[in-house]
Design an enzyme around this catalytic site. Structure first.
Site, PDB file in Angstrom:
ATOM      1  N   HIS A  69      44.601  23.791  -2.323  1.00  0.00           N
ATOM      2  CA  HIS A  69      45.719  24.341  -1.573  1.00  0.00           C
ATOM      3  C   HIS A  69      46.978  23.512  -1.810  1.00  0.00           C
ATOM      4  O   HIS A  69      46.930  22.402  -2.333  1.00  0.00           O
ATOM      5  CB  HIS A  69      45.379  24.386  -0.088  1.00  0.00           C
ATOM      6  CG  HIS A  69      44.351  25.409   0.265  1.00  0.00           C
ATOM      7  ND1 HIS A  69      44.008  25.715   1.566  1.00  0.00           N
ATOM      8  CD2 HIS A  69      43.571  26.200  -0.526  1.00  0.00           C
ATOM      9  CE1 HIS A  69      43.080  26.654   1.566  1.00  0.00           C
ATOM     10  NE2 HIS A  69      42.792  26.960   0.311  1.00  0.00           N
TER      11      HIS A  69
ATOM     12  N   GLU B 132      48.924  21.828   0.130  1.00  0.00           N
ATOM     13  CA  GLU B 132      49.002  20.513   0.764  1.00  0.00           C
ATOM     14  C   GLU B 132      48.279  19.453  -0.066  1.00  0.00           C
ATOM     15  O   GLU B 132      48.778  18.338  -0.252  1.00  0.00           O
ATOM     16  CB  GLU B 132      48.397  20.575   2.170  1.00  0.00           C
ATOM     17  CG  GLU B 132      49.129  21.513   3.116  1.00  0.00           C
ATOM     18  CD  GLU B 132      48.535  22.908   3.158  1.00  0.00           C
ATOM     19  OE1 GLU B 132      48.526  23.520   4.241  1.00  0.00           O
ATOM     20  OE2 GLU B 132      48.079  23.390   2.093  1.00  0.00           O
TER      21      GLU B 132
ATOM     22  N   CYS C 231      45.356  24.672   7.019  1.00  0.00           N
ATOM     23  CA  CYS C 231      44.042  25.187   7.403  1.00  0.00           C
ATOM     24  C   CYS C 231      43.166  24.057   7.937  1.00  0.00           C
ATOM     25  O   CYS C 231      43.322  22.889   7.576  1.00  0.00           O
ATOM     26  CB  CYS C 231      43.368  25.874   6.224  1.00  0.00           C
ATOM     27  SG  CYS C 231      42.884  24.769   4.883  1.00  0.00           S
TER      28      CYS C 231
ATOM     29  N   CYS D  11      42.657  21.377   4.857  1.00  0.00           N
ATOM     30  CA  CYS D  11      43.862  20.626   4.486  1.00  0.00           C
ATOM     31  C   CYS D  11      44.244  19.626   5.567  1.00  0.00           C
ATOM     32  O   CYS D  11      44.865  18.602   5.277  1.00  0.00           O
ATOM     33  CB  CYS D  11      45.011  21.595   4.231  1.00  0.00           C
ATOM     34  SG  CYS D  11      44.826  22.534   2.700  1.00  0.00           S
TER      35      CYS D  11
ATOM     36  N   ALA E 105      64.003  55.686  -7.724  1.00  0.00           N
ATOM     37  CA  ALA E 105      65.169  55.588  -8.605  1.00  0.00           C
ATOM     38  C   ALA E 105      66.226  56.566  -8.110  1.00  0.00           C
ATOM     39  O   ALA E 105      65.919  57.700  -7.754  1.00  0.00           O
ATOM     40  CB  ALA E 105      64.781  55.926 -10.042  1.00  0.00           C
TER      41      ALA E 105
ATOM     42  N   ASP F 292      53.764  62.764 -16.676  1.00  0.00           N
ATOM     43  CA  ASP F 292      54.206  61.645 -17.524  1.00  0.00           C
ATOM     44  C   ASP F 292      53.085  60.913 -18.249  1.00  0.00           C
ATOM     45  O   ASP F 292      53.361  60.158 -19.182  1.00  0.00           O
ATOM     46  CB  ASP F 292      54.960  60.615 -16.679  1.00  0.00           C
ATOM     47  CG  ASP F 292      56.314  61.118 -16.217  1.00  0.00           C
ATOM     48  OD1 ASP F 292      56.770  62.143 -16.754  1.00  0.00           O
ATOM     49  OD2 ASP F 292      56.897  60.492 -15.322  1.00  0.00           O
TER      50      ASP F 292
ATOM     51  N   ARG G 214      54.521  44.966 -17.952  1.00  0.00           N
ATOM     52  CA  ARG G 214      54.986  44.621 -19.290  1.00  0.00           C
ATOM     53  C   ARG G 214      56.227  43.730 -19.201  1.00  0.00           C
ATOM     54  O   ARG G 214      57.028  43.858 -18.293  1.00  0.00           O
ATOM     55  CB  ARG G 214      55.311  45.894 -20.080  1.00  0.00           C
ATOM     56  CG  ARG G 214      54.108  46.818 -20.231  1.00  0.00           C
ATOM     57  CD  ARG G 214      54.420  48.060 -21.038  1.00  0.00           C
ATOM     58  NE  ARG G 214      55.359  48.962 -20.398  1.00  0.00           N
ATOM     59  CZ  ARG G 214      55.021  49.841 -19.458  1.00  0.00           C
ATOM     60  NH1 ARG G 214      53.771  49.911 -19.029  1.00  0.00           N
ATOM     61  NH2 ARG G 214      55.938  50.645 -18.933  1.00  0.00           N
TER      62      ARG G 214
END
Length: 378
Positions: free
Chosen positions: A49, A51, A74, A83, A153, A199, A206
């Site tokens: 983690h 920490e 934690c 941690c 969009a 489509d 990418r």
């Protein structure tokens, strides 16, 4: 000074977004005064983690230092030790964390363990920023459902397609590149069968160094997705889930399974896939899906009637809008907050993004208040 150090921890945490599930993305800084002596972020589930990485980076300099961490440390044994033990053993004198952990397994326990050991604890520095960053984690812990963001969009004049309806993109390369960054940080990307049929998209990530693909989720009540579609046959580590209803023919569903897709039959809502049932299923599957990007561009052509009607009744957490300049549209509904000029809040030209609330994708600084369209998820 303290804000600067916590902001550094938040910047570190952001590097883990999309990589740490089922754990949250966390960053930590160890400092003496305003001098940073160690830092780190959680990279992947099962690895140390934030920490522990920051303490290892600081070494002996951690003794008597302050720690700034974006989430309550934690206190339980999972795949890694608590941690809190590491913080106490390292001799940290003060631990400042931005927000409590909403996980019932951890909530309050880390704070109590540190205080009991004599560590000075401070809570709430840059809490709002931390909650935005961990929005998906918080949403899943509180509701069992993923954080859902709808991406659209749109041209600056409020349109969502060219007049002829044949636009592939109405935004430029910068906006599309940002969308691939969002895909990289999502656990699942969802479209409707109308988009698949129009489509044949791949839905891969990418142009992102070290990028990963998200689970491809198709809302398809009657299993009309062709078994040879790219979303099904894609050579990718991520799978494809076809969400159907009992209206889907058994032969079609079996053909999709043979092609490698997972077919999940869900209850119907007004003849379409019940999106709340789908959200529940995604949140409960192993590994749990915490971030869903509904990636749709041209509502009139690619979104499809099934998706429009299904999303109409859904309660979405956030909306991300791609803007394109010029008079490109055929006229269509807008989703920008009324009375707010998009020219004042982003770049023009090849396209820009406006997001709300956007925490799961690290878009908080570019966010626009007021685009939230629901109080629930999905």
């Amino acid at each position: 000074m303290s804000q600067r150090l916590m902001r550094r921890a938040l910047m570190l945490a952001e590097q883990g977004l999309g990589r740490t599930s089922p754990n949250p993305a966390v960053g930590a800084v160890v400092a003496h005064g305003d001098v940073i002596v160690g830092e780190g972020w959680h990279r992947r589930a099962g690895e140390p983690h934030a920490e522990r990485i920051a303490l290892a980076s600081a070494g002996e300099a951690a003794r008597g230092a302050d720690m700034y961490v974006t989430l309550e440390p934690c206190c339980h044994h999972g795949r890694t030790p608590p941690c809190t033990d590491a913080i106490i053993d390292a001799g940290i004198s003060r631990c400042c964390y931005a927000m409590p952990d909403p996980d019932p397994v951890c909530a309050g326990g880390g704070d109590a363990a540190l205080r009991a050991a004599g560590v000075q604890v401070e809570v709430g520095l840059l809490r709002a920023e931390a909650e935005r960053l961990l929005e998906a984690y918080v949403t899943h812990r509180r509701t069992g459902r993923p954080l859902v963001t709808l991406k659209l969009a749109m041209s600056l004049d409020g349109c969502i397609a060219t007049r002829t309806g044949d636009s592939r993109w109405i935004t430029g390369p910068e906006a599309r590149a940002r969308v691939h960054q969002m895909r990289d940080r999502a656990d699942a990307i969802m479209i409707g069968v109308g988009t698949v049929l129009a489509d044949d998209p791949s839905l891969t990530t990418r142009g992102v160094p070290g990028g990963r693909d998200a689970l491809r989720v198709i809302c398809d009540s009657r299993a009309r997705t062709p078994p040879g579609a790219r979303v099904v046959m894609q050579d990718s580590d991520a799978g494809c889930l076809i969400a159907t209803t009992h209206a889907a023919g058994a032969a079609r569903a079996q053909a999709l399974r043979r092609a490698g897709a997972e077919v999940l039959a869900l209850p119907a809502a007004d003849g379409h896939v019940d999106l709340r049932a789908l959200a529940d299923a995604l949140g409960q599957r192993p590994p749990a899906v915490r971030v869903v990007l509904v990636d749709i561009g041209d509502v009139e052509r690619a979104l499809g009637r099934e998706e429009v009607e299904a999303l109409e009744g859904a309660l979405l957490v956030g909306v991300v809008v791609e803007f394109a300049g010029g008079e490109q549209g055929a006229g269509g509904p807008g989703v920008v907050e009324q009375g707010r000029d998009p020219l004042e809040h982003g770049e023009t030209g090849d396209g820009f993004l406006v997001a709300a609330p956007g925490g799961a994708f690290g878009l908080g600084e570019r966010g626009v208040d007021g685009l939230e369209v629901g109080q629930d998820q999905f």
